[in-house]
Design an enzyme around this catalytic site. Structure first.
Site, PDB file in Angstrom:
ATOM      1  N   MET A   1      40.439 -29.418  -8.429  1.00  0.00           N
ATOM      2  CA  MET A   1      39.182 -28.857  -8.931  1.00  0.00           C
ATOM      3  C   MET A   1      39.295 -27.347  -9.041  1.00  0.00           C
ATOM      4  O   MET A   1      39.847 -26.689  -8.150  1.00  0.00           O
ATOM      5  CB  MET A   1      38.034 -29.235  -8.009  1.00  0.00           C
ATOM      6  CG  MET A   1      37.682 -30.684  -8.142  1.00  0.00           C
ATOM      7  SD  MET A   1      36.096 -31.045  -7.396  1.00  0.00           S
ATOM      8  CE  MET A   1      36.128 -32.829  -7.575  1.00  0.00           C
ATOM      9  N   SER A   2      38.806 -26.823 -10.156  1.00  0.00           N
ATOM     10  CA  SER A   2      38.865 -25.385 -10.405  1.00  0.00           C
ATOM     11  C   SER A   2      37.754 -25.044 -11.380  1.00  0.00           C
ATOM     12  O   SER A   2      37.439 -25.835 -12.281  1.00  0.00           O
ATOM     13  CB  SER A   2      40.223 -25.050 -11.040  1.00  0.00           C
ATOM     14  OG  SER A   2      40.164 -23.784 -11.664  1.00  0.00           O
TER      15      SER A   2
ATOM     16  N   GLY B   1      31.725 -18.413  -8.412  1.00  0.00           N
ATOM     17  CA  GLY B   1      30.746 -19.242  -9.101  1.00  0.00           C
ATOM     18  C   GLY B   1      31.371 -20.342  -9.939  1.00  0.00           C
ATOM     19  O   GLY B   1      32.530 -20.684  -9.758  1.00  0.00           O
ATOM     20  N   ALA B   2      30.545 -20.899 -10.884  1.00  0.00           N
ATOM     21  CA  ALA B   2      30.916 -22.113 -11.619  1.00  0.00           C
ATOM     22  C   ALA B   2      31.355 -23.160 -10.591  1.00  0.00           C
ATOM     23  O   ALA B   2      32.459 -23.698 -10.636  1.00  0.00           O
ATOM     24  CB  ALA B   2      32.002 -21.839 -12.648  1.00  0.00           C
TER      25      ALA B   2
ATOM     26  N   HIS C   1      32.077 -26.124  -8.014  1.00  0.00           N
ATOM     27  CA  HIS C   1      32.458 -27.545  -8.103  1.00  0.00           C
ATOM     28  C   HIS C   1      32.452 -28.126  -6.693  1.00  0.00           C
ATOM     29  O   HIS C   1      32.150 -27.396  -5.715  1.00  0.00           O
ATOM     30  CB  HIS C   1      33.818 -27.701  -8.792  1.00  0.00           C
ATOM     31  CG  HIS C   1      34.885 -26.816  -8.222  1.00  0.00           C
ATOM     32  ND1 HIS C   1      35.393 -26.990  -6.951  1.00  0.00           N
ATOM     33  CD2 HIS C   1      35.532 -25.746  -8.730  1.00  0.00           C
ATOM     34  CE1 HIS C   1      36.315 -26.080  -6.711  1.00  0.00           C
ATOM     35  NE2 HIS C   1      36.413 -25.286  -7.770  1.00  0.00           N
TER      36      HIS C   1
ATOM     37  N   HIS D   1      34.040 -26.155  -3.779  1.00  0.00           N
ATOM     38  CA  HIS D   1      33.211 -25.104  -3.185  1.00  0.00           C
ATOM     39  C   HIS D   1      32.132 -25.719  -2.279  1.00  0.00           C
ATOM     40  O   HIS D   1      31.881 -25.226  -1.181  1.00  0.00           O
ATOM     41  CB  HIS D   1      32.465 -24.319  -4.281  1.00  0.00           C
ATOM     42  CG  HIS D   1      33.332 -23.530  -5.196  1.00  0.00           C
ATOM     43  ND1 HIS D   1      33.428 -23.794  -6.547  1.00  0.00           N
ATOM     44  CD2 HIS D   1      34.129 -22.464  -4.971  1.00  0.00           C
ATOM     45  CE1 HIS D   1      34.238 -22.919  -7.108  1.00  0.00           C
ATOM     46  NE2 HIS D   1      34.684 -22.108  -6.181  1.00  0.00           N
TER      47      HIS D   1
ATOM     48  N   LYS E   1      43.819 -24.405  -2.464  1.00  0.00           N
ATOM     49  CA  LYS E   1      44.358 -24.382  -3.831  1.00  0.00           C
ATOM     50  C   LYS E   1      44.928 -23.012  -4.164  1.00  0.00           C
ATOM     51  O   LYS E   1      45.930 -22.895  -4.852  1.00  0.00           O
ATOM     52  CB  LYS E   1      43.297 -24.770  -4.861  1.00  0.00           C
ATOM     53  CG  LYS E   1      43.932 -24.917  -6.241  1.00  0.00           C
ATOM     54  CD  LYS E   1      42.948 -25.312  -7.266  1.00  0.00           C
ATOM     55  CE  LYS E   1      42.127 -24.169  -7.757  1.00  0.00           C
ATOM     56  NZ  LYS E   1      42.852 -23.192  -8.593  1.00  0.00           N
ATOM     57  N   ASP E   2      44.288 -21.971  -3.624  1.00  0.00           N
ATOM     58  CA  ASP E   2      44.806 -20.610  -3.820  1.00  0.00           C
ATOM     59  C   ASP E   2      45.670 -20.243  -2.615  1.00  0.00           C
ATOM     60  O   ASP E   2      45.303 -19.402  -1.792  1.00  0.00           O
ATOM     61  CB  ASP E   2      43.637 -19.640  -3.999  1.00  0.00           C
ATOM     62  CG  ASP E   2      42.843 -19.963  -5.244  1.00  0.00           C
ATOM     63  OD1 ASP E   2      43.407 -19.873  -6.340  1.00  0.00           O
ATOM     64  OD2 ASP E   2      41.664 -20.352  -5.113  1.00  0.00           O
TER      65      ASP E   2
ATOM     66  N   ARG F   1      37.992 -23.054 -13.668  1.00  0.00           N
ATOM     67  CA  ARG F   1      38.601 -22.910 -15.000  1.00  0.00           C
ATOM     68  C   ARG F   1      38.733 -24.255 -15.729  1.00  0.00           C
ATOM     69  O   ARG F   1      38.926 -24.269 -16.944  1.00  0.00           O
ATOM     70  CB  ARG F   1      39.982 -22.252 -14.890  1.00  0.00           C
ATOM     71  CG  ARG F   1      39.909 -20.778 -14.538  1.00  0.00           C
ATOM     72  CD  ARG F   1      41.287 -20.136 -14.595  1.00  0.00           C
ATOM     73  NE  ARG F   1      41.218 -18.693 -14.462  1.00  0.00           N
ATOM     74  CZ  ARG F   1      41.162 -18.026 -13.310  1.00  0.00           C
ATOM     75  NH1 ARG F   1      41.166 -18.706 -12.172  1.00  0.00           N
ATOM     76  NH2 ARG F   1      41.096 -16.716 -13.290  1.00  0.00           N
TER      77      ARG F   1
HETATM   78  O1  PAF Z   1      39.044 -17.555  -4.815  1.00  0.00           O
HETATM   79  C1  PAF Z   1      38.147 -16.918  -5.419  1.00  0.00           C
HETATM   80  O2  PAF Z   1      37.214 -17.488  -5.996  1.00  0.00           O
HETATM   81  C2  PAF Z   1      38.217 -15.402  -5.439  1.00  0.00           C
HETATM   82  O3  PAF Z   1      39.524 -14.959  -5.517  1.00  0.00           O
HETATM   83  C3  PAF Z   1      37.487 -14.752  -4.255  1.00  0.00           C
HETATM   84  C4  PAF Z   1      38.142 -15.105  -2.929  1.00  0.00           C
HETATM   85  C5  PAF Z   1      36.031 -15.182  -4.235  1.00  0.00           C
HETATM   86  C6  PAF Z   1      37.529 -13.222  -4.397  1.00  0.00           C
HETATM   87  O4  PAF Z   1      36.928 -12.805  -5.573  1.00  0.00           O
END
Ligand code: PAF
Length: 285
Positions: free
Chosen positions: A184-185, A31-32, A34, A37, A149-150, A187
């Site tokens: 973008m994050s 969520g939150a 941006h 997403h 990004k991750d 956080r």
């Molecule tokens: O990247 C994320 O937002 C989270 O790590 C995920 C993949 C939704 C798992 O909680």
């Protein structure tokens, strides 16, 4: 757009879609939302018949209780953003729904999780793998969408999909950035005005590192220069800067010709921890 709050409702809906021959895209999020997403959701809507977006701030992947407590939660605003970009169903479960009992299963991704995020956030990838497996089982998507990004999370989920034979295609999207380069994050919302001004330095550090590597400077000296660059900004407390193999994520001391390289960074800006990365392929190195 339907809002589903129980695991059973999600399962029933996605099973019906499967029986009807519908292709299901899943976008797991916390969520939150941006633009990063929303682009995943748009891509999922373009490539599938129906799109499930999950919003769940997953407690098991937070090793820091404050980070979990302060993680932005904006379900109404998020829901309003999702329908126009093609979300068919929003899965919004409670913690009790996702974890009716504490999970005992433990994942071990070996060397993949012994570096960077895994090393600095003990238990993080166990929590990610647990919740992502649950989401895959509950929604049985044909495709699942994640952001680059991750980067380490992507590598872990790739391994998870291969090891547990999840029958789905992973689609990875490039990092979406603000105009000044900040990745973008969710956080970013927690950054103070001052920290927000300084935050793009993380991307600048990655760009500096990439430029120096392209000039064929040795990795150790590149790291040294990047560390010095970041040290000029005292608001940035660096956790790590790594030059790593983009697939195995193991640190590299010397780049070989055909190697895909990732520059990865994690740093605290006051109370907020940000990560970013930049991929450089073998071209030009
Ligand atoms: O990247 C994320 O937002 C989270 O790590 C995920 C993949 C939704 C798992 O909680």
């Amino acid at each position: 757009m339907e809002i589903l709050q129980s695991a059973a409702a999600l399962q029933a809906q996605t099973e019906k879609w499967r029986r009807d021959g519908q292709r299901i895209g899943l976008v797991p999020t916390m969520g939150a939302l941006h633009d990063g997403h929303l682009r995943l959701v748009q891509a999922a809507a373009a490539e599938n018949d129906v799109v499930v977006v999950s919003i769940f701030v997953n407690p098991t992947q937070f090793n820091n209780p404050d980070d979990f407590r302060l993680y932005p939660r904006l379900p109404e605003a998020d829901a309003a953003l999702l329908e126009p970009v093609g979300c068919t169903a929003l899965f919004l479960p409670s913690v009790e729904e996702m974890y009716p009992q504490p999970s005992k299963l433990r994942f071990d991704f070996g060397s993949l999780e012994q570096v960077m995020e895994g090393a600095h956030r003990p238990g993080h990838f166990n929590g990610v793998a647990t919740v992502v497996s649950k989401l895959f089982h509950l929604s049985r998507p044909h495709r699942a969408y994640f952001g680059q990004k991750d980067l380490q999370q992507v590598a872990i989920i790739r391994q998870l999909v291969a090891d547990l034979s999840f029958d789905l295609e992973l689609i990875i999207f490039p990092t979406v950035r603000e105009a000044d380069g900040l990745a973008m994050s969710s956080r970013n919302r927690r950054l103070s005005a001052d920290a927000r001004q300084i935050a793009p330095q993380l991307y600048k550090a990655l760009q500096l590192g990439a430029k120096l590597l392209e000039e064929k400077r040795p990795v150790a000296s590149v790291k040294n220069d990047v560390l010095q660059f970041l040290a000029m900004e005292e608001t940035i407390v660096l956790e790590y800067f790594e030059v790593a193999d983009a697939h195995t994520l193991q640190p590299i001391e010397r780049i070989s010709k055909s190697q895909d390289v990732a520059l990865c960074i994690a740093a605290w800006l006051t109370e907020v921890r940000l990560i970013d990365n930049l991929l450089i392929s073998d071209k030009g190195l």
